[in-house]
Design a protein around this motif. Structure first.
Motif, PDB file in Angstrom:
ATOM      1  N   SER A  19      48.188  44.604  47.849  1.00  0.00           N
ATOM      2  CA  SER A  19      48.356  43.161  47.888  1.00  0.00           C
ATOM      3  C   SER A  19      48.255  42.701  49.337  1.00  0.00           C
ATOM      4  O   SER A  19      47.999  43.505  50.238  1.00  0.00           O
ATOM      5  N   MET A  44      49.649  33.934  40.932  1.00  0.00           N
ATOM      6  CA  MET A  44      49.868  34.055  42.378  1.00  0.00           C
ATOM      7  C   MET A  44      51.233  33.486  42.757  1.00  0.00           C
ATOM      8  O   MET A  44      51.944  34.052  43.591  1.00  0.00           O
ATOM      9  N   VAL A  56      44.725  40.144  45.309  1.00  0.00           N
ATOM     10  CA  VAL A  56      44.905  38.711  45.438  1.00  0.00           C
ATOM     11  C   VAL A  56      43.669  38.062  46.064  1.00  0.00           C
ATOM     12  O   VAL A  56      43.366  36.895  45.794  1.00  0.00           O
TER      13      VAL A  56
END
Length: 479
Positions: free
Chosen positions: A26, A248, A272
C-alpha cells in the motif's frame, strides 16, 4: 528529515528496506489522505494548501490529522522473510521511507525488526535522490543492500551493494538488470478476478433497476431496451468508481472487519495506485454513455454521483441518514432508467422503492452490528450505530417493509393498473410474496446467515429466486 541510525555494529552491508509498496502492499500517504478527508472533508482545503508548499509539508499535515493501525497493514511476507534472514545472519536492518516519520515509527515499533530508520519530516522529502544521498552518507557507496519497488529507487540501487526489487514495472526492471547483484522478488499480479472483486462486478445486479420503468410501462420495443442497456452500463462503471473511492476511505475500518479485510484494497491484493488510476477511466466510460442518452439521464447520473460521494465522505457516518441515502441511491437507478427511456415514473413506484430499499438498508446495518456483536469487535468509527441499537434497527426494517407492501397493494388497486393489465386482480398474489421475501430477509439476518448486502443475498438465495420466478409468471398472466 528523521535519521535514527545505530552504527555501532561491525557487520557489513546492512539491509535497508523501503516501506510503501515494498514492506507493505500500500501507500501510506494515499491511505492517510483519504482517511483524513473521509473523516473530516473540511480538512481538504488545508491539505491542498500544504501541497503547494511541497510534498513534505503535505505528508506532515496528513500525518498530523490521520491515524494508521500498523498492526493491520498488508505486509509482504517475502519482505518480512528477507528481514528475518538478514537478522539471523547478524546484519543490521533499517527502514528507509518517503513516508512521514510518524508513520515510519509506528511501523517500526510494531515489527520491532529495525536497528534504525530514515523518514521524511516537515522539511525533507526522503525519496529518490534525496534518500540515496542520505543512505550513502550513512553507509557509504556500495555499503548497503536496498529493497525497493519504484522507478525512483533506481537512484538508490545505483549505490547499493545488492539490489532487491519487488513489483517493479517492466521498463524500470530492464534498467535495474544492468546493475550487479540484482534479486527480483515475485509479486502476485492484479488478476481479472481481483479486479472483478474490487470493482464489485457482482453488485452490477442492482443496476437492473434501470429496466424496471420500461417493464412497468410495458415498453418492450428495441429503442427502449437499447437505451436501458446503455443506462445500465453507465450505472455499472459509475458505481465501480465510487466503490473504489469508498474502499480507499474505509481502508482502516475494513482491515478490522472479519470479511471486509479480504477486499482487494484492504488486503493489498490491489494497489491503491491502480485504484486511483482506474477511477477516472471508469468516469470517462460513464461520460461516453451519457453522450448517447437524453440530457436528463446525465443530470440523474450526476445527482447519483453527488449523492454517493456525499455518502462516502459524510452521510454514511450520520445515524439513519446513511440508511435514507442508500435508499435514495437505489431509487436513483429507477429515475435513471426512466430518464434514459423518456418514460414517466409514477409516484407509486417511487414511494414503493423508497420504503423497500430503506428496509433493506436497515437490514444491512442490522447485519453489520450483529457481526460486531458476535465477534466482540469495538464500536465502528465509520458508523453512527451502537450494538444496543439492534432491536430498533430490526423494528424499523420491519415497519418499512410493511409500508412497502401496503403501498404496492394500493398501487395494484389503482385505475392506472386496471387500464394496463387484462387481469389486474391476479396481481394480488404478489403482495404476500413480497411480504414473505422482506420478512424472510430480516429473519435470515437475525440468524446470522445474511450476506453483507441484502440485495446480493436475495439474488443468490434459492427461495428468493423461486419467489421472483413465481412473481414473473403472475405478472405475465395478469397482462
Amino acid at each position: 528529515m528523521n535519521v535514527a541510525v545505530s552504527l555501532g555494529q561491525t557487520h557489513s552491508h546492512p539491509l535497508v528496506v523501503d516501506l510503501d509498496g515494498t514492506l507493505i502492499a500500500s501507500d501510506l500517504l494515499i491511505e492517510s489522505f483519504f482517511n483524513c478527508v473521509g473523516r473530516n472533508p473540511a480538512a481538504l482545503p488545508s491539505l491542498l494548501f500544504s501541497l503547494f508548499r511541497g510534498r513534505s509539508h503535505l505528508k506532515q499535515a496528513v500525518a498530523t490529522h490521520a491515524e494508521i493501525d500498523a498492526t493491520t497493514l498488508p505486509y509482504h511476507q517475502a519482505i518480512l522473510q528477507l528481514i528475518d534472514d538478514a537478522r539471523m545472519e547478524g546484519r543490521p536492518v533499517y527502514l528507509a521511507t518517503a513516508s512521514n516519520e510518524r508513520f515510519a515509527h509506528a511501523v517500526a515499533d510494531h515489527l520491532g525488526s529495525f536497528d534504525g530508520l530514515f523518514a521524511s519530516d516537515k522539511r525533507h522529502n526522503l525519496a529518490g535522490a534525496n534518500k540515496a544521498r542520505v543512505l550513502v552518507d550513512a553507509f557509504g557507496d556500495k555499503g548497503f543492500d536496498y529493497v525497493g519497488n519504484h522507478r525512483h529507487d533506481l537512484a538508490i540501487w545505483r549505490h547499493a551493494h545488492r539490489c532487491h526489487a519487488i513489483g517493479l514495472d517492466a521498463r524500470s526492471l530492464r534498467k535495474l538488470n544492468k546493475f550487479e547483484n540484482v534479486d527480483i522478488i515475485e509479486k502476485p499480479n492484479h488478476t481479472v478476478k481481483i479486479w472483478a472483486r474490487a470493482l464489485r462486478v457482482h453488485q452490477y445486479a442492482k443496476n437492473v433497476l434501470v429496466f424496471l420503468p420500461a417493464l412497468a410501462a410495458h415498453a418492450f420495443h428495441i429503442g427502449t431496451l437499447a437505451a436501458s442497456c446503455v443506462a445500465f452500463l453507465a450505472f455499472c462503471v459509475t458505481a465501480s468508481a465510487i466503490y473504489l473511492l469508498n474502499d480507499m476511505v474505509d481502508l482502516g475500518d475494513d482491515r478490522l472487519h472479519p470479511s471486509k479485510r479480504r477486499r482487494p484494497l484492504a488486503s493489498g491484493a490491489l494497489s491503491v495506485h491502480s485504484a486511483l488510476l482506474a477511477i477516472p477511466i471508469l468516469g470517462l466510460g460513464a461520460i461516453a454513455a451519457c453522450l448517447v442518452l437524453p440530457w436528463m439521464f446525465s443530470v440523474t447520473l450526476a445527482g447519483y454521483v453527488a449523492l454517493t460521494t456525499c455518502y462516502s465522505f459524510w452521510l454514511k457516518r450520520k445515524m439513519l441518514g446513511d440508511v435514507v441515502g442508500l435508499a435514495l441511491l437505489y431509487t436513483a437507478r429507477l429515475i435513471g432508467g426512466a430518464a434514459a427511456t423518456g418514460i414517466f415514473l409514477s409516484e407509486w413506484i417511487l414511494a414503493f422503492s423508497l420504503f423497500v430499499f430503506t428496509s433493506l438498508a436497515l437490514i444491512k446495518r442490522y447485519t453489520e452490528l450483529l457481526v460486531r456483536l458476535d465477534g466482540n469487535l469495538p464500536e465502528s468509527s465509520s458508523r453512527a450505530y451502537r450494538k444496543d441499537d439492534l432491536m430498533i434497527l430490526a423494528a424499523l426494517a420491519a415497519a418499512c417493509g410493511t409500508n412497502a407492501v401496503t403501498v404496492f397493494t394500493l398501487y395494484i388497486t389503482s385505475d392506472s393498473v386496471r387500464q394496463m393489465y387484462t387481469h389486474p386482480y391476479v396481481l394480488w398474489i404478489l403482495s404476500p410474496i413480497l411480504l414473505f421475501i422482506l420478512a424472510r430477509a430480516l429473519l435470515v439476518a437475525h440468524r446470522r446467515q445474511m450476506h453483507d448486502d441484502p440485495v446480493i443475498w436475495a439474488l443468490r438465495d434459492r427461495t428468493c429466486r423461486y419467489a421472483v420466478a413465481i412473481s414473473f409468471l403472475v405478472v405475465l398472466i395478469s397482462i
